[in-house]
Design an enzyme around this catalytic site. Structure first.
Site, PDB file in Angstrom:
ATOM      1  N   GLU A 107       0.835  -1.212   0.000  1.00 59.25           N
ATOM      2  CA  GLU A 107       0.000   0.000   0.000  1.00 59.25           C
ATOM      3  C   GLU A 107       0.863   1.253   0.000  1.00 59.25           C
ATOM      4  OE1 GLU A 107      -2.282  -1.585   3.387  1.00 59.25           O
ATOM      5  OE2 GLU A 107      -4.050  -0.939   2.277  1.00 59.25           O
ATOM      6  N   GLU A 127      -3.362  -9.313   3.836  1.00 62.32           N
ATOM      7  CA  GLU A 127      -4.143  -9.035   5.049  1.00 62.32           C
ATOM      8  C   GLU A 127      -5.214 -10.088   5.308  1.00 62.32           C
ATOM      9  OE1 GLU A 127      -3.270  -6.821   2.807  1.00 62.32           O
ATOM     10  OE2 GLU A 127      -2.720  -4.907   3.718  1.00 62.32           O
TER      11      GLU A 127
HETATM   12  N1  3HC Z   1       4.618  -7.293  11.630  1.00 70.13           N
HETATM   13  C1  3HC Z   1       5.350  -7.676  12.692  1.00 70.13           C
HETATM   14  N2  3HC Z   1       6.297  -8.634  12.653  1.00 70.13           N
HETATM   15  C2  3HC Z   1       6.480  -9.240  11.468  1.00 70.13           C
HETATM   16  C3  3HC Z   1       5.753  -8.916  10.306  1.00 70.13           C
HETATM   17  C4  3HC Z   1       4.787  -7.873  10.418  1.00 70.13           C
HETATM   18  N3  3HC Z   1       4.082  -7.457   9.374  1.00 70.13           N
HETATM   19  N4  3HC Z   1       6.161  -9.708   9.301  1.00 70.13           N
HETATM   20  C5  3HC Z   1       7.117 -10.497   9.803  1.00 70.13           C
HETATM   21  N5  3HC Z   1       7.320 -10.210  11.112  1.00 70.13           N
HETATM   22  C6  3HC Z   1       8.299 -10.808  12.016  1.00 70.13           C
HETATM   23  C7  3HC Z   1       8.017 -12.266  12.307  1.00 70.13           C
HETATM   24  O1  3HC Z   1       7.134 -12.405  13.387  1.00 70.13           O
HETATM   25  C8  3HC Z   1       9.401 -12.781  12.629  1.00 70.13           C
HETATM   26  O2  3HC Z   1       9.685 -12.397  13.933  1.00 70.13           O
HETATM   27  P1  3HC Z   1      10.514 -13.388  14.899  1.00 70.13           P
HETATM   28  O3  3HC Z   1      11.855 -13.546  14.247  1.00 70.13           O
HETATM   29  O4  3HC Z   1      10.541 -12.653  16.196  1.00 70.13           O
HETATM   30  O5  3HC Z   1       9.742 -14.665  14.932  1.00 70.13           O
HETATM   31  C9  3HC Z   1      10.300 -11.965  11.702  1.00 70.13           C
HETATM   32  O6  3HC Z   1       9.552 -10.813  11.344  1.00 70.13           O
HETATM   33  C10 3HC Z   1      10.706 -12.678  10.440  1.00 70.13           C
HETATM   34  O7  3HC Z   1       9.511 -13.189   9.823  1.00 70.13           O
HETATM   35  P2  3HC Z   1       9.467 -14.673   9.210  1.00 70.13           P
HETATM   36  O8  3HC Z   1      10.026 -15.627  10.203  1.00 70.13           O
HETATM   37  O9  3HC Z   1       8.092 -14.887   8.735  1.00 70.13           O
HETATM   38  O10 3HC Z   1      10.507 -14.520   8.005  1.00 70.13           O
HETATM   39  P3  3HC Z   1      10.394 -15.006   6.503  1.00 70.13           P
HETATM   40  O11 3HC Z   1      11.611 -14.512   5.855  1.00 70.13           O
HETATM   41  O12 3HC Z   1      10.080 -16.463   6.463  1.00 70.13           O
HETATM   42  O13 3HC Z   1       9.107 -14.251   5.899  1.00 70.13           O
HETATM   43  C11 3HC Z   1       7.682 -12.406   5.337  1.00 70.13           C
HETATM   44  C12 3HC Z   1       9.103 -12.857   5.762  1.00 70.13           C
HETATM   45  C13 3HC Z   1       7.376 -12.944   3.944  1.00 70.13           C
HETATM   46  C14 3HC Z   1       7.664 -10.914   5.370  1.00 70.13           C
HETATM   47  C15 3HC Z   1       6.648 -13.003   6.341  1.00 70.13           C
HETATM   48  O14 3HC Z   1       7.079 -12.693   7.653  1.00 70.13           O
HETATM   49  C16 3HC Z   1       5.265 -12.460   6.200  1.00 70.13           C
HETATM   50  O15 3HC Z   1       4.509 -12.935   5.389  1.00 70.13           O
HETATM   51  N6  3HC Z   1       4.903 -11.451   7.030  1.00 70.13           N
HETATM   52  C17 3HC Z   1       3.540 -10.962   7.109  1.00 70.13           C
HETATM   53  C18 3HC Z   1       3.188 -10.067   5.955  1.00 70.13           C
HETATM   54  C19 3HC Z   1       1.789  -9.565   6.113  1.00 70.13           C
HETATM   55  O16 3HC Z   1       0.843 -10.306   6.306  1.00 70.13           O
HETATM   56  N7  3HC Z   1       1.621  -8.228   6.029  1.00 70.13           N
HETATM   57  C20 3HC Z   1       0.367  -7.609   6.197  1.00 70.13           C
HETATM   58  C21 3HC Z   1       0.306  -6.994   7.558  1.00 70.13           C
HETATM   59  S1  3HC Z   1      -1.285  -6.306   7.885  1.00 70.13           S
HETATM   60  C22 3HC Z   1      -1.214  -4.777   7.123  1.00 70.13           C
HETATM   61  O17 3HC Z   1      -0.244  -4.424   6.519  1.00 70.13           O
HETATM   62  C23 3HC Z   1      -2.419  -3.915   7.339  1.00 70.13           C
HETATM   63  C24 3HC Z   1      -2.465  -2.753   6.421  1.00 70.13           C
HETATM   64  O18 3HC Z   1      -3.280  -3.037   5.339  1.00 70.13           O
HETATM   65  C25 3HC Z   1      -3.017  -1.544   7.113  1.00 70.13           C
END
Ligand code: 3HC
Length: 703
Positions: A107, A127
């Site tokens: 976004e 999301e």
């Molecule tokens: N917020 C907070 N922490 C996050 C995060 C996020 N969005 N994304 C990843 N992390 C953290 C994980 O909890 C992890 O923490 P830890 O080491 O303490 O366990 C660390 O970052 C590394 O994450 P992964 O172990 O998952 O690492 P990968 O390399 O395997 O994957 C990734 C990276 C592809 C970015 C995966 O973490 C992921 O899919 N993250 C979520 C992405 C997501 O769903 N974003 C949408 C958020 S909601 C939003 O944006 C609302 C908006 O529309 C207003």
């Protein structure tokens, strides 16, 4: 300026680098720093164009998920208003996207006028996987950029796409030749834009996306897709937000989106899915095993047993590009196994999941053999052999002789004692359990069974390897049925008992699927095969105490040759894809109830739900107390990924916490009293539950 942002001024350009490890999650501190940097660049007359990028490769994984449900989520500056101000800057802003731009990260890029990505970039609005909708303009800007249908498909699937697909959709303007060149290409792009006096080009001024769309488009889309959403809230809110995008001007659409986002954020479903997100990451951590422990190299794998399970396990490795030797004891069985694997791949081609040329390239990675000597180079050997404990132990004695030092020896057992197997080899520390779920090439869950002496680096290595092949590994201690099947036992027992007391298989399954489970108990038993269930049940009897009536229904059906779906009859009568209650089964239940002196009455749906779930949860709490599961979250992952428990309820342990542990205890005690001797035996609350309630704890944890 905050150290979360690196601000560089370079000959007419402002480079703004996000630097909040590990994934540039946009929490309040990063949002504030980003806002300041954008304001500074907008106000500086020396700045003719702005480049936004991730300081360390990755762009952003979106909002900080930890903030949801807390005041920080609302704290100023919030993401939507930060992005509205960014989109209003009268200078070209280029988002240079490295590695990942997800959710709010994408976004952020959508609020920029121009986007360039690296070739391995992964983008998406994920999301929905958290029970949310994009809440920082995604539902309003994306349809303006790529059209309503493509936007809906991307948002509702939460699918992550690569750079080339993103370019074809219109999400990216350019792709840099490599990740290393991303920033240089972004600079060149910026100078081109400056040279041709390009406009800022935010989507804000673009026409409403509803123009030219048939009036009933969204209604038809809803009618087509709603049945698959079941009780999920977020997809419905997405559709309302897209409706707003089609009908309202952008500023009003953004306000509507924000209101819908807050509704989703405060829902129980989103809370549950956020719990699942963090539980998956937590599952990778094993107490006593340091995160930076050197791993063993797994380059070659061997699977023993070319039956359905062995073949599917071999496919899982070949699918990830890892060569596998598949060993059988006789040539015909091996040929059958390899033919089955090829057949599975060919059917994937017919369904469009695989390209025709991939069949041979995957088959080339699977090498059939009858000779144990061919396993000498394997780094990991998985025995998927049926038979008596003696047969399995003999397999491991042979492996001990032929495998190279350091090879990991794994068994895909479902209820056998791992430690007894380890005791038969000279290297017990290298022995581990890897319990795949059927069909293993499709199911994400693997229970990793830690023996009494399994070495820490063996555990860490198999966890890493399982993730490499796209699985979700969950650690379990040694015990009959491990986590999943141990809990399935009382759950299935209760379902059987309910049928003896007057429910029908279809009623029990309907109640469970209405809650959101993929399948009810009896559909699952009929699919797996009552002959298989019967065998497993038989072998479990040694490990788990059971009620006299338990298995009676299954035993009788088995004796009648009603094995389930494969014979057209089981707990159900199967006609093609349809199944229904069978009068013969109801009559059998009546007869057995008479013999066992179990009173029969019409059964209330609420009682069915409570009795199945309470016994399931109670067993989960008990095995947590015993240390079979490390954490309540691990149990939830097992049931979501292995047994179709709805993720939006967070798994059985999270469900119990939402229900209230006190209410669960009262419920168990009620059935204990009302169900006589049966209740006394099977509704005894787990001692850990009683301790948690007595201490006023709200969460299920060892205590
Ligand atoms: N917020 C907070 N922490 C996050 C995060 C996020 N969005 N994304 C990843 N992390 C953290 C994980 O909890 C992890 O923490 P830890 O080491 O303490 O366990 C660390 O970052 C590394 O994450 P992964 O172990 O998952 O690492 P990968 O390399 O395997 O994957 C990734 C990276 C592809 C970015 C995966 O973490 C992921 O899919 N993250 C979520 C992405 C997501 O769903 N974003 C949408 C958020 S909601 C939003 O944006 C609302 C908006 O529309 C207003």
């Amino acid at each position: 300026m905050s150290d979360l942002i690196h601000y560089r001024l370079e000959e007419g350009l402002a480079l703004i680098g996000l630097d909040r490890a590990p994934v540039n999650a946009l929490d309040q501190t990063l949002r504030a720093a980003l806002s300041d940097a954008c304001e500074r660049a907008a106000a500086d007359p020396r700045v003719l164009a702005i480049i936004l990028h991730g300081e360390r490769e990755l762009f952003s994984a979106g909002s900080d998920i930890k903030e949801f449900g807390t005041d920080a989520s609302f704290a100023e500056p919030d993401l939507p208003s930060t992005l509205t101000r960014l989109a209003a800057i009268h200078k070209p802003v280029i988002a240079a996207l490295g590695k990942v731009a997800l959710g709010g990260g994408l976004e952020l890029a959508l609020a920029c006028g121009y986007r360039i990505g690296e070739p391995n970039l992964r983008v998406g609005l994920s999301e929905i996987n958290l029970g949310l909708l994009p809440g920082a303009g995604g539902t309003q800007r994306l349809p303006r950029l790529i059209g309503v249908e493509s936007a809906l498909n991307l948002i509702l699937s939460g699918k992550i796409i690569g750079a080339e697909n993103a370019r074809l959709l219109g999400l990216l303007d350019r792709i840099a030749p490599s990740a290393e060149r991303l920033l240089d290409e972004a600079r060149e792009y910026a100078y081109e834009l400056i040279a041709c006096r390009a406009p800022a080009r935010p989507v804000e001024a673009w026409p409403e996306p509803g123009e030219g769309l048939p009036d009933d488009f969204l209604a038809r889309y809803r009618a087509e897709h709603e049945p698959t959403w079941k009780s999920r809230l977020a997809p419905r809110l997405v559709l309302l937000a897209l409706e707003a995008a089609c009908l309202l001007p952008l500023d009003e659409g953004l306000l509507k989106e924000l209101a819908l986002f807050r509704q989703a954020e405060s829902s129980r479903q989103s809370k549950a899915l956020r719990h699942v997100f963090f539980a998956e990451r937590e599952a990778a951590r094993i107490p006593g095993v340091c995160a930076d422990l050197p791993l063993r190299k797994i380059m070659r794998v061997a699977v023993i047993g070319a039956g359905t399970m062995g073949g599917e396990i071999a496919m899982s490795f070949a699918n990830a590009g890892i060569p596998v030797a598949l060993l059988e004891s006789d040539g015909q069985a091996l040929d059958r196994g390899l033919t089955q694997i090829r057949g599975n791949y060919e059917s994937s081609v017919r369904c469009g999941r695989l390209r025709p040329e991939q069949v041979q390239s995957r088959m080339d990675l699977i090498f059939g053999t009858l000779d144990y000597a061919d396993l000498s180079e394997a780094d990991l050997v998985i025995a998927a052999v049926f038979g008596t404990p003696e047969v399995r132990q003999q397999v491991f004695r042979t492996l001990d002789k032929v495998c190279k030092p350091g090879a990991i020896l794994a068994t895909n057992i479902s209820s056998l004692d791992l430690d007894a197997i380890a005791a038969t080899v000279t290297r017990p520390h290298d022995v581990v359990g890897l319990h795949f779920f059927s069909p293993a090439s499709a199911m994400r869950l693997v229970e990793v069974v830690r023996g009494e002496v399994t070495a820490p680096d063996v555990l860490a290595t198999v966890l890493d390897t399982a993730r490499r092949i796209g699985k979700l590994p969950v650690i379990s201690g040694v015990g009959s049925g491990f986590i999943g099947n141990r809990m399935f036992e009382p759950y299935a027992r209760e379902a059987n008992r309910l049928v003896l007391e007057g429910a029908t298989p279809a009623q029990v399954d309907r109640v469970l699927t209405e809650l959101g489970l993929n399948m009810g108990v009896f559909s699952m038993l009929d699919l797996a095969g009552i002959d298989m269930g019967f065998l497993a049940c038989d072998s479990n009897r040694a490990g788990i105490s059971h009620d006299a009536s338990y298995c009676r229904l299954g035993e009788e059906l088995h004796a009648m040759g009603r094995y389930g779906q494969k014979t057209g009859r089981g707990f159900y009568l199967h006609e093609g894809r349809n199944r229904k209650d069978d009068a013969e089964v109801i009559a059998l239940a009546e007869r057995l109830a008479g013999e066992l002196e179990i009173p029969r009455d019409p059964m209330d749906d609420q009682e069915i739900l409570e009795r199945c779930l309470f016994t399931l949860i109670n067993e989960g709490i008990q095995l947590l107390d015993e240390g079979i599961a490390l954490r309540a979250g691990d149990i939830d992952l097992v049931w979501i990924n292995g047994y179709g428990f709805p993720a939006h309820l967070g798994g059985p342990m999270h469900y119990a916490e939402q229900l209230g542990l006190g209410n669960l205890l009262v419920g168990l005690q009620r059935y204990r009293q009302t169900l006589g001797e049966y209740g006394e035996t099977w509704f005894k609350p787990a001692p850990l539950l009683e301790r948690l309630v007595a201490a006023g704890r709200k969460r299920i944890e060892r205590f």
